[in-house]
Design an enzyme around this catalytic site. Structure first.
Site, PDB file in Angstrom:
ATOM      1  N   LYS A 157       0.521  -1.532  -0.377  1.00 30.90           N
ATOM      2  CA  LYS A 157      -0.322  -0.099  -0.348  1.00 30.90           C
ATOM      3  C   LYS A 157       0.580   0.943  -0.373  1.00 30.90           C
ATOM      4  CE  LYS A 157      -4.087   1.486   2.931  1.00 30.90           C
ATOM      5  NZ  LYS A 157      -4.996   1.711   1.175  1.00 30.90           N
TER       6      LYS A 157
HETATM    7  N1  PMP Z   1      -7.825  -1.824  -2.869  1.00 26.95           N
HETATM    8  C1  PMP Z   1      -7.839  -0.792  -2.687  1.00 26.95           C
HETATM    9  C2  PMP Z   1      -7.209   0.094  -3.708  1.00 26.95           C
HETATM   10  C3  PMP Z   1      -7.264   0.205  -1.470  1.00 26.95           C
HETATM   11  O1  PMP Z   1      -6.551   1.426  -1.335  1.00 26.95           O
HETATM   12  C4  PMP Z   1      -8.263  -0.182  -0.266  1.00 26.95           C
HETATM   13  C5  PMP Z   1      -8.168   0.674   1.011  1.00 26.95           C
HETATM   14  N2  PMP Z   1      -7.656   0.406   1.685  1.00 26.95           N
HETATM   15  C6  PMP Z   1      -8.614  -1.117  -0.517  1.00 26.95           C
HETATM   16  C7  PMP Z   1      -8.608  -2.554  -1.480  1.00 26.95           C
HETATM   17  C8  PMP Z   1      -9.401  -2.072   0.785  1.00 26.95           C
HETATM   18  O2  PMP Z   1      -8.096  -3.108   2.135  1.00 26.95           O
HETATM   19  P1  PMP Z   1      -8.834  -2.084   3.475  1.00 26.95           P
HETATM   20  O3  PMP Z   1      -9.980  -3.649   3.724  1.00 26.95           O
HETATM   21  O4  PMP Z   1      -7.469  -3.675   3.186  1.00 26.95           O
HETATM   22  O5  PMP Z   1      -9.256  -1.272   3.291  1.00 26.95           O
END
Ligand code: PMP
Length: 304
Positions: A157
């Site tokens: 991320k």
């Molecule tokens: N895809 C992207 C591109 C994101 O930015 C997020 C948010 N973090 C998610 C999926 C979902 O991830 P999470 O459930 O861990 O928040």
């Protein structure tokens, strides 16, 4: 945004307005930072809890590892710092944003500057609106593709990767939609600008596999576990844009977006154009889990 009282910056809680960095901070120029989005909720017992704190912090360290970035604290220290920040802000519920980035020092893309770490928390309601959570949102397939697995590091991320999300989200919202859906570079459905994506067909949930360029969402992990526990079949496989148009139901998940139904894509009504039974069940069980109402998911909560 709703300001809070304090922000944790490089080991100390500082006043919200004093959490500043130098304009020549490396990450500001080249996007080399890693971050998390975490939510805390009030629970049934009256105490507040952070949802899946350990998994989020592990992903932060994994993202840093991919970028050859060494976070200068043990992971337990940052767990504690998240809780300290919430307590300092007197926050019973809200959003937590840890960020680690190459700071000030040298310039140039490859400069390896000291790593700075910050953790902010603030109140943040439904990311795609209360109305969206209840009735479903309208989405548009983006003209921008999601990252290719060997152009960016999709398991991480990384701040800079959100330029792709920004372009897609702005395009969609400027066109009057609530959110963008990005296809991968082969044309298969990948994810939203900040959410994983699922379709429901004949009672089975389909979602792109983790070999697709999608973030390994922690909400995705929670939702797949909930589906399994509810006896709803799940199939992790690639699907096309028209398969999505023909789905019975469509929903997106993310820490910020929680479980948001999608009622329309590219002007095509999905199913009946309202949240379907599988989406509603998953949403209901997800909200029960985050609020500590399901004993078997207690291990997902860190009370503070
Ligand atoms: N895809 C992207 C591109 C994101 O930015 C997020 C948010 N973090 C998610 C999926 C979902 O991830 P999470 O459930 O861990 O928040």
């Amino acid at each position: 945004m709703d300001k809070a009282n304090k922000i944790w910056l490089d080991g100390k809680l500082v006043a919200w307005d004093d959490a500043k960095v130098h304009v020549l901070t490396h990450a500001l120029h080249y996007g080399v930072g890693v971050f998390e989005g975490i939510r805390a909720y009030k629970t049934a017992g009256g105490r507040s809890a952070v949802f899946r704190l350990r998994e989020h912090m592990q992903r932060l360290y994994d993202s840093a590892h991919v970028l050859l970035m060494e976070i200068p604290y043990p992971i337990e220290r940052l767990h504690e710092a998240c809780l300290e920040t919430l307590r300092a802000n007197g926050q019973a519920e809200g959003y937590i944003r840890p960020l680690a980035f190459f700071g000030y020092g040298s310039m140039g893309v490859g400069a390896v500057n000291p790593v700075q770490v910050t953790i902010a928390s603030w109140p943040w309601g439904a990311y795609l609106s209360d109305e969206g959570l209840k009735r479903g949102i309208r989405a548009k397939v983006s003209s921008f593709n999601r990252l290719h697995v060997n152009v960016n590091m999709v398991r991480a991320k990384v701040s800079g990767q959100y330029v792709n999300s920004f372009l897609a989200n702005r395009e969609a919202t400027l066109s009057g939609f609530d959110e963008a859906i990005l296809l991968d570079t082969d044309g298969y459905v990948a994810e939203g600008s900040g959410e994983n994506l699922y379709i429901v067909k004949d009672g089975t949930i389909f979602t792109p596999p983790l070999s697709s360029p999608v973030l390994a969402g922690i909400t995705r992990d929670s939702v797949l576990r909930i589906a399994k526990d509810q006896g709803i079949p799940v199939c992790e496989q690639k699907f096309t844009r028209d398969t999505m148009y023909l789905a019975d139901e469509l929903f997106m998940t993310g820490t910020a977006a929680e479980v948001t139904p999608v009622r329309e894509v590219d002007h095509r009504r999905i199913g009946r154009g309202e949240p379907g039974p599988v989406t509603k069940k998953i949403q209901e069980e997800y909200f029960k889990a985050v609020h500590g109402e399901t004993p078997k998911y207690e291990s997902w909560l860190t009370y503070y």
